[in-house]
Design a protein around this motif. Structure first.
Motif, PDB file in Angstrom:
ATOM      1  N   GLU A 162       0.836  -1.207   0.000  1.00 45.98           N
ATOM      2  CA  GLU A 162       0.000   0.000   0.000  1.00 45.98           C
ATOM      3  C   GLU A 162       0.870   1.256   0.000  1.00 45.98           C
ATOM      4  O   GLU A 162       0.543   2.253  -0.658  1.00 45.98           O
ATOM      5  N   GLN A 165       2.105   1.884  -3.426  1.00 43.98           N
ATOM      6  CA  GLN A 165       1.021   2.434  -4.237  1.00 43.98           C
ATOM      7  C   GLN A 165       0.900   3.938  -4.022  1.00 43.98           C
ATOM      8  O   GLN A 165       0.750   4.709  -4.979  1.00 43.98           O
ATOM      9  N   ASP A 169       1.473   6.810  -6.819  1.00 40.53           N
ATOM     10  CA  ASP A 169       0.417   7.788  -7.107  1.00 40.53           C
ATOM     11  C   ASP A 169       0.962   9.214  -7.069  1.00 40.53           C
ATOM     12  O   ASP A 169       0.522  10.083  -7.830  1.00 40.53           O
ATOM     13  N   ARG A 181       7.686  -2.741  -5.357  1.00 44.84           N
ATOM     14  CA  ARG A 181       6.400  -3.412  -5.584  1.00 44.84           C
ATOM     15  C   ARG A 181       6.624  -4.814  -6.154  1.00 44.84           C
ATOM     16  O   ARG A 181       5.938  -5.768  -5.763  1.00 44.84           O
ATOM     17  N   GLU A 206      -2.109  -5.946 -11.956  1.00 46.09           N
ATOM     18  CA  GLU A 206      -0.876  -5.173 -12.095  1.00 46.09           C
ATOM     19  C   GLU A 206      -0.719  -4.614 -13.502  1.00 46.09           C
ATOM     20  O   GLU A 206      -0.227  -3.499 -13.683  1.00 46.09           O
ATOM     21  N   LEU A 209      -2.753  -1.552 -13.655  1.00 49.91           N
ATOM     22  CA  LEU A 209      -2.122  -0.452 -12.926  1.00 49.91           C
ATOM     23  C   LEU A 209      -1.010   0.193 -13.747  1.00 49.91           C
ATOM     24  O   LEU A 209      -0.958   1.427 -13.882  1.00 49.91           O
TER      25      LEU A 209
END
Length: 690
Positions: A162, A165, A169, A181, A206, A209
């Motif tokens: 997390e 992530q 971002d 990751r 993934e 993403l």
């Protein structure tokens, strides 16, 4: 680095740097005196802290502080407050050094060392990391340290995922976050954590993403590297599997009995100067543990326990994709009309393990027959005294049925079918198909072409038993990339070569179009050795070896090869032409050391000796890098060490014919060296050796 150009120093800055250097020299001189005399007083330790604040890269100073800490801790073991005070002081010194240079290896390593003492609180570590990552979110030192701290704090991989992530971002270009990751996802999938049990679902998420990042900024490389990692995870087999072998299942092979080994030239008879017949196992991954306990070989003339399996690798590792052993051919008194059944059982006993720790769990069995032939040779058929020539008029197009038994009919069975791989490839093919359709929208840019080429190549690799359907398009894409991006020409060329060889070896028909009979005036029949001619293809790298284990005579002339890595898998190879390539040294030919059956070698018209320093010796692991000092150079024909590379590559080979003309290394003294190094040599550069 990272888009931040270096600025030249101004005159005022140069004066400041000079003053700083003078101060540093004075501190360093005093520090080294303290270190040498093992002085760990409060003043001496404080001086080392000042020195490290100026120069955090002075690793000796960090080691000095470790010695000082150990001595001080030994004096106050019974006082927890003193212990904490000493360790907290070290953490402050590290923090001050990192403010000076937050990419200092020594500082980060010292902080890890302090925390491993187990007396310090972890509470402030993540906060400190947040500060440093705010200064440079891609600082890989900080990310490595974060993994270390997370492990000590027993933070879950889900929580850390997390965090990555959130960092992505904030900045899609955070390569270190993408890398972290990949590490976390590997761990979560390996232990089958909740939500990460189905690999196809995880990878699909993934891909979605990373596509957001790629289509937001197609010029940023961070996302593309992660996409490449995802592609590797998609096509990589989870289990080690046997994909090819020699001999193949169901084959029927004729061999001369031991007394008649020498001189056989017919292709349906395997001829060796030694009394050994090779067995080769080709796996899809590097494995270890291949031995007489994990591989059982039963036949009428060899004991399984006597067989020694060795990894066919150019380095000293005990793991390899290709493993080989040799069966001793019986004496001629054995009944020549009898067929000997040979059974090879792989993996029925535990012990074969991949380098990632996954056990070989899909046992395989290979059965074939050996026929021993005891027959007189036809007049003039003794090929030991005929010189092999690689001219076009010496080769005739292969005609099916002209060889009995027809070995080329076995090509359909060279690849071993694995049910587990066929089942798994369904979801993999779906993912790659979806990705390919999406990225075709980017075919107008360089990275789009490269990604589609990689995706199509991966799709072909999922179905090794099927004819590849995308080779033509992939070859066109790499050809376009070589023109668009000449700075990476070699990378595109190597990949183009691998795909081209995959295309050539994809079917029996394709291979047969490049098979020729060797014709020699000394032979009384037209059924000379069968030669696979992969010449004039402009290939720069070799591949598809699992489809070529049957080859005895190979022509790779007039290409752009600089290495023959992987060729060691071809244990039947007895005649090899490498002329007119781009080999720069004998180190590039190191795989020849594993080809014990090789008798004829042509390396003429290359660049061997043109480059005084073989840089590959220092860039890549090689036993040659470690063997120079161990060799006995007290050999009367080695007046100097000028030819040490040739010595190590050729010294154990039983060559009867060698061509080296057209290389810079060639000279009269080199020829004399070769004649003495190779006592079996009969032809050197077309001249018969006395």
């Amino acid at each position: 680095m990272h888009g931040r150009p270096r600025k030249p120093l101004k005159p005022v800055d140069e004066a400041a740097v000079a003053a700083k250097a003078e101060k540093l020299r004075a501190l360093q001189s005093e520090f080294l005196s303290n270190h040498q005399n093992k002085i760990y007083s409060k003043e001496a330790v404080e001086l080392s802290a000042k020195l490290l604040e100026i120069n955090p890269e002075l690793y000796t100073a960090w080691n000095y502080r470790k010695l000082a800490v150990q001595q001080n801790l030994a004096q106050c073991e019974s006082d927890p407050e003193s212990v904490n005070s000493i360790l907290n002081e070290e953490l402050k010194v590290v923090e001050n050094a990192l403010r000076q240079n937050f990419k200092s290896y020594g500082a980060w390593h010292h902080r890890k060392w302090v925390l491993e003492k187990g007396h310090s609180s972890m509470d402030k570590e993540l906060g400190l990391l947040d500060k440093f990552q705010a200064m440079d979110a891609r600082n890989f030192h900080a990310w490595n340290y974060r993994r270390f701290v997370a492990a000590l704090m027993k933070r879950s991989d889900e929580d850390e995922l997390e965090h990555t992530q959130n960092m992505i971002d904030k900045n899609l270009s955070n390569y270190s976050a993408w890398h972290n990751r990949s590490v976390l996802l590997s761990n979560l999938m390996k232990k089958a954590a909740p939500g990460f049990t189905n690999k196809d679902e995880v990878l699909t998420r993934e891909y979605e993403l990373v596509r957001e990042a790629l289509f937001t900024d197609e010029d940023d490389q961070s996302g593309w590297f992660y996409h490449l990692w995802l592609l590797d995870q998609t096509v990589r087999s989870e289990f080690p599997l046997l994909v090819s072998s020699w001999p193949v299942e169901g084959s029927d092979i004729s061999l001369p009995a031991a007394d008649y080994l020498d001189g056989c030239a017919s292709m349906n008879v395997f001829h060796y100067s030694s009394r050994n017949f090779p067995l080769v196992l080709y796996f899809n991954q590097y494995v270890r543990g291949v031995n007489s306990s994990t591989v059982s070989v039963s036949c009428g003339f060899n004991l399984n326990a006597d067989l020694i399996w060795r990894p066919l690798s150019s380095n000293d590792s005990q793991s390899a994709k290709v493993w080989a052993t040799h069966l001793a051919i019986p004496d001629a008194e054995l009944h020549s009309s009898e067929a000997y059944q040979v059974e090879v059982k792989v993996g029925f006993s535990l012990g074969i393990v991949s380098t990632t720790g996954v056990a070989y769990s899909h046992p395989s069995q290979i059965s074939f027959q050996l026929h021993l032939q005891k027959a007189p040779l036809e007049s003039g058929q003794d090929s030991r005294f005929g010189r092999i020539q690689w001219k076009d008029d010496c080769f005739a197009v292969y005609e099916p049925g002209s060889v009995e038994p027809d070995l080329v009919n076995l090509l359909d069975n060279l690849t071993i079918k694995n049910e587990v791989e066929s089942t798994a490839s369904t979801w993999q093919a779906r993912i790659i198909d979806d990705e390919t359709n999406i990225f075709r929208d980017l075919l107008d840019c360089k990275i789009g072409k490269l990604t589609v080429a990689r995706l199509l190549t991966s799709y072909n690799s999922l179905r090794p038993l099927d004819k590849p359907v995308h080779c033509k398009e992939v070859l066109e894409l790499y050809s376009e990339l070589m023109k668009l991006d000449p700075s990476h020409y070699r990378y595109y060329k190597d990949n183009h070569s691998l795909v081209l060889l995959q295309q050539v070896t994809s079917s029996k028909e394709s291979l047969l179009s490049r098979c020729f009979h060797y014709r020699d005036s000394t032979l009384s029949t037209n059924g000379g050795p069968l030669c696979l001619r992969l010449n004039n293809l402009a290939i720069s790298q070799l591949g598809s070896f699992e489809k070529l284990l049957w080859v005895q005579m190979l022509d790779l002339s007039n290409n752009e090869l600089q290495s023959i890595e992987g060729l060691e898998a071809l244990q039947l190879l007895s005649q090899l032409c490498l002329s007119n390539n781009k080999f720069r040294s004998f180190t590039a030919l190191e795989s020849l050391r594993c080809l014990k059956s090789l008798k004829v070698l042509d390396i003429s018209q290359n660049e061997i000796g043109s480059h005084s320093i073989d840089t590959t010796r220092y860039l890549f692991h090689s036993p040659l890098s470690h063997s120079v000092g161990s060799c006995d150079w007290n050999i009367n024909y080695l007046s100097s060490k000028t030819y040490w590379e040739a010595f190590f590559v050729l010294k154990d080979m039983g060559l009867t014919q060698l061509d080296v003309a057209g290389n810079a290394i060639t000279s009269q003294s080199f020829n004399v060296f070769l004649e003495k190094l190779l006592p079996t040599l009969k032809w050197l550069d077309g001249v018969e050796v006395n």
